[in-house]
Design an enzyme around this catalytic site. Structure first.
Site, PDB file in Angstrom:
ATOM      1  CB  SER A 615      -0.692   0.017   1.096  1.00  0.00           C
ATOM      2  OG  SER A 615      -1.927   0.578   1.264  1.00  0.00           O
ATOM      3  CG  ASP A 703      -6.737  -2.881  -3.056  1.00  0.00           C
ATOM      4  OD1 ASP A 703      -7.530  -2.041  -2.700  1.00  0.00           O
ATOM      5  OD2 ASP A 703      -5.620  -3.122  -2.886  1.00  0.00           O
ATOM      6  CG  HIS A 735      -5.752  -2.552   0.525  1.00  0.00           C
ATOM      7  ND1 HIS A 735      -4.964  -2.021  -0.355  1.00  0.00           N
ATOM      8  CD2 HIS A 735      -5.468  -1.829   1.715  1.00  0.00           C
ATOM      9  CE1 HIS A 735      -4.165  -1.158   0.183  1.00  0.00           C
ATOM     10  NE2 HIS A 735      -4.163  -0.955   1.389  1.00  0.00           N
TER      11      HIS A 735
END
Ligand SMILES: CSCC[C@H](NC(C)=O)C(=O)N[C@@H](C)C(=O)N[C@@H](CO)C(=O)O
Length: 764
Positions: A615, A703, A735
């Site tokens: 991320s 995601d 995610h």
């Protein structure tokens, strides 16, 4: 090691890399060796993944023995990975505690642990005599149904088929909205469910001809089945709450009357909010709940404790709905004191960054006045209290005097237990001097607390202890419920860094940051390779707790450096502020500074430095490999942020992109060339041509936060430049890539990727 496990673990090898013509036969021989190694690696993963994680702990009512002594039971639930079934499972363990008013004579396990199946939520009644269970059951036709059950001590007293009743959609069981709450009188149960939607069907659906028997049967259909179906709405877009909450759109508060079995949807809730985290008001005269704004549209809620939200009271008839909190901020976790005079809740005054330092607010229900008990801490004093950073308060957190509350919160790179006196605002730590890295409150009843604790080298365990009288909190003593030994030959410590003068923030020049170092047992002749890991966030934090991935890498012989760069939560609000507008610079430099400083100490192998980041940690990692070519020998990234400009239109939290890049988020503002240019200029994709480090990219197709197209942009940029790159695509994951099957595949592939990279380094 079981045979079945080998099947799971034999991850596909990076074909497009090692099949390249430049790879030597010697390398292919080493690859063979790596396949054997992969079995060893999988064995270690399997061994370490056996330690379960506590989810909840509940203290039962106290009983008195003949000679006057007292005892109570503790019920706990844990989650554990089942690698064979490739799924998370829940198990329960029970304990018994013998005690008097404020000291523990004996505490330990009672009975064996057992697997819990189908229970989505459960909650004991206030007296402890009954239990409500929300259960999922799949019948032999493969249809999934939800049931609400009421259990007494000896049997199931009631079972309500919620699916057949069809009063609402699925019951919410998530941490954001979900709740299952007994009324004080124990006659009603409150929960949150998806609003019932009208049935929809195609414009051209032919109705089946019913036989005589079927026609007779259909007269028994519920009133709802006979409602007209909506045709034009078959493909109507339904907003959801984003990542991790994709089937959740319009929550409603529902009340079950246990005696009659009647379920009613609570009326009177303002139209512009979605209700959740509800509790019963004193004397059951109404409901207190958090309402999250869903206008102009729903912004993703998971990992976002900043969403605009208001605390409300609504009476049971829906005639009166009044606002308790100010309405300009964000609120969470309303908790009623035992004497029912006070309500505390977490409040955040900044709706920009996704996590922040919260204040603790107090609502006096008699006087109807709100005050702040603990303020936001901008800049903590050295070794002082750094502020409140928890996403939720424990369901029970009040001491029996109704004057103090117990909270677990990050404090720098640890998670501590603190006690707050609501009258004085004095904050006292219950755990500061402990060697344990992370503490979490599970329950408190009559001042007996059950907590879970762990450290980077020590799996989670439960402890019990009585909260001492006000002013004497430091006298606390803890009794362990299960003995757990730290893993041998793994050490950890917290490193503190002061950024060099050229890297200090002009407005916040005194900020420091920290890292947690895990290091395999001392063999003075061998310096371990180092894996550097910046967290995602960017306003989250690594606390010194048990984390599977990190401990397994350490067991494999790697040192692991978890970097809490400036901008992480847990260090004061100024640290969080310092990163906005500075992403891609301050965070990147902090991580590099931490890594280089560790190398200078000479405890790790400076030629074998590797990098992992997911991320926003992937964003940082990607900047690092382009800005420091050759420093990192390989990089593995989960759902990385690669291009902020293209991310803006594809994420469920566009506000995050704008705020972190230094802009205000204005929902009706359309993207302008200047904003998009600025976003692009801060993005790692602009420097992709400088990357030479082999990159493993791991993407979740579902995601909603960081669209997998972000990772694809990086893949294409590297592939065309002949940089070793391998992309793994997980069609059923999102995610966090946290499904058990995904997680193990991600880990094995990273481990193999690093092995290849280091072998190649040796050969070069
Ligand atoms: C552009 S998304 C940034 C990361 C994300 N934050 C928000 C506000 O959505 C987030 O927190 N993602 C988690 C999966 C994450 O990054 N977790 C950390 C651990 O704390 C990690 O390093 O994986």
């Amino acid at each position: 090691m079981s045979k079945c496990w080998c099947r799971l673990s034999t991850a596909p090898l990076p074909l497009d890399w090692w099949e390249r013509p430049t790879v030597s036969p010697a390398f292919h021989r080493r690859v063979k060796k790596m396949i054997t190694d992969s079995e060893e690696i999988a064995g270690i993963y399997q061994e370490i993944s056996k330690f379960p994680t506590p989810l909840k702990g509940c203290i039962g009512p106290q009983a008195t023995l003949k000679h006057g002594g007292k005892y109570c039971n503790i019920y706990s639930e844990w989650s554990q990975r089942d690698l064979e079934r490739a799924e998370w499972m829940k198990l329960c363990r029970e304990y018994v505690v013998f005690c008097d008013e404020n000291s523990i004579a004996y505490a330990g396990p009672s009975g064996r642990c057992t697997e819990l199946r189908g229970e989505l939520m459960n909650r004991d009644s206030p007296s402890g005599t009954r239990k409500a269970v929300l259960r999922r059951h799949t019948n032999n036709k493969g249809e999934e149904k939800q049931y609400l059950e009421i259990w007494s001590k000896t049997s199931k007293d009631k079972c309500i088929n919620l699916t057949v009743l069809d009063k609402h959609g699925k019951v919410y069981e998530d941490d954001q909205f979900g709740c299952l709450v007994w009324s004080h009188s124990e006659t009603h149960i409150l929960y949150v469910a998806e609003k019932k939607r009208p049935k929809v069907q195609s414009f051209f659906k032919t109705k089946p001809e019913l036989s005589i028997e079927e026609k007779d049967d259909s007269t028994n259909d519920t009133e709802n089945d006979q409602k007209p179906v909506k045709q034009a709405d078959q493909f109507l877009y339904l907003e959801d709450w984003g990542e991790g909450l994709v089937n959740q759109s319009t929550p409603v508060l529902c009340v079950l009357d246990i005696e009659t079995g009647n379920i009613s949807e609570l009326q009177g809730i303002p139209e512009h909010v979605s209700p959740g985290q509800a509790i019963w008001a004193p004397t059951d005269n109404g409901i207190i709940f958090v309402g999250w704004w869903h206008i102009p549209w729903r912004l993703g809620l998971k990992y976002c404790t900043n969403r605009k939200s208001v605390l409300y009271y609504v009476d049971l008839k829906g005639n009166e709905c009044s606002q308790i909190s100010s309405g300009v901020h964000t609120v969470r976790s309303p908790r009623l004191s035992l004497d029912q005079h006070y309500l505390i809740y977490l409040e955040g005054s900044d709706v920009g960054t996704h996590h922040q330092c919260h204040s603790l607010s107090l609502y006096n229900l008699d006087k109807k006045v709100t005050s702040t008990v603990v303020k936001v801490v901008d800049y903590p004093t050295v070794d002082g209290f750094t502020g409140i950073y928890c996403s939720d308060l424990a369901l029970n957190c009040w001491a029996r005097d109704s004057q103090r509350v117990v909270i677990d919160t990050a404090q720098r790179s640890r998670k501590d237990l603190i006690v707050i006196n609501i009258a004085t605002g004095i904050v006292t730590s219950l755990t500061t001097d402990s060697e344990v890295g992370s503490w979490m409150l599970l329950d408190i009843q009559q001042d007996l607390m059950v907590v879970s604790c762990s450290s980077p080298n020590c799996p989670p365990t439960l402890k019990v202890g009585f909260l001492p009288a006000a002013g004497q909190e430091e006298r606390i003593t803890w009794v362990t419920l299960d003995e757990t030994e730290p893993l041998s030959r793994i050490e950890w410590k917290i490193l503190t860094f002061t950024p060099p003068p050229e890297q200090t923030h002009p407005n916040f020049p005194d900020l420091q940051f920290e890292s947690i170092l895990l290091i395999p047992g001392k063999n003075k002749n061998i310096k371990p390779p180092l894996i550097v890991i910046p967290h995602g966030g960017p306003n989250s934090i690594f606390v010194a707790s048990w984390m599977l991935l990190h401990i397994v890498f350490c067991k494999l012989g790697y040192a692991v450096l978890l970097v809490n760069y400036r901008g992480s939560s847990g260090f004061g609000q100024d640290s969080i502020r310092s990163l906005t507008g500075n992403i891609g610079i301050q965070d990147v430099k902090d991580v590099q500074y931490a890594a280089e400083n560790l190398l200078k100490e000479g405890v790790v192998d400076s030629q074998k430095v590797l990098l992992i980041g997911g991320s926003h940690g992937g964003f940082i990692g990607c900047h690092l490999i382009s800005q420091y070519p050759g420093f990192y020998k390989a990089f593995a990234t989960r759902n990385p942020v690669i291009n902020l400009a293209s991310k803006l239109g594809t994420t469920d939290i566009p506000d995050h992109t704008m705020v972190q890049a230094g802009f205000d988020f204005v929902p009706d503002q359309l993207p302008t060339p200047s904003v998009l240019t600025a976003l692009l200029s801060k993005s790692p994709i602009t420097n992709a041509a400088r990357v030479t480090t082999p990159v493993l990219i791991l993407l979740g197709e579902k995601d909603k936060r960081v669209n997998p197209s972000q990772g694809l942009e990086l893949y294409r940029a590297l592939k065309v430049r002949d940089v070793p790159v391998r992309l793994l695509w997980y069609p059923d994951d999102s995610h966090s890539l946290s499904k058990v099957g995904t997680e193990v595949d991600v880990f094995m592939n990273i481990a193999l990727w690093f092995n290849f990279a280091l072998d190649i380094t040796k050969a070069a």
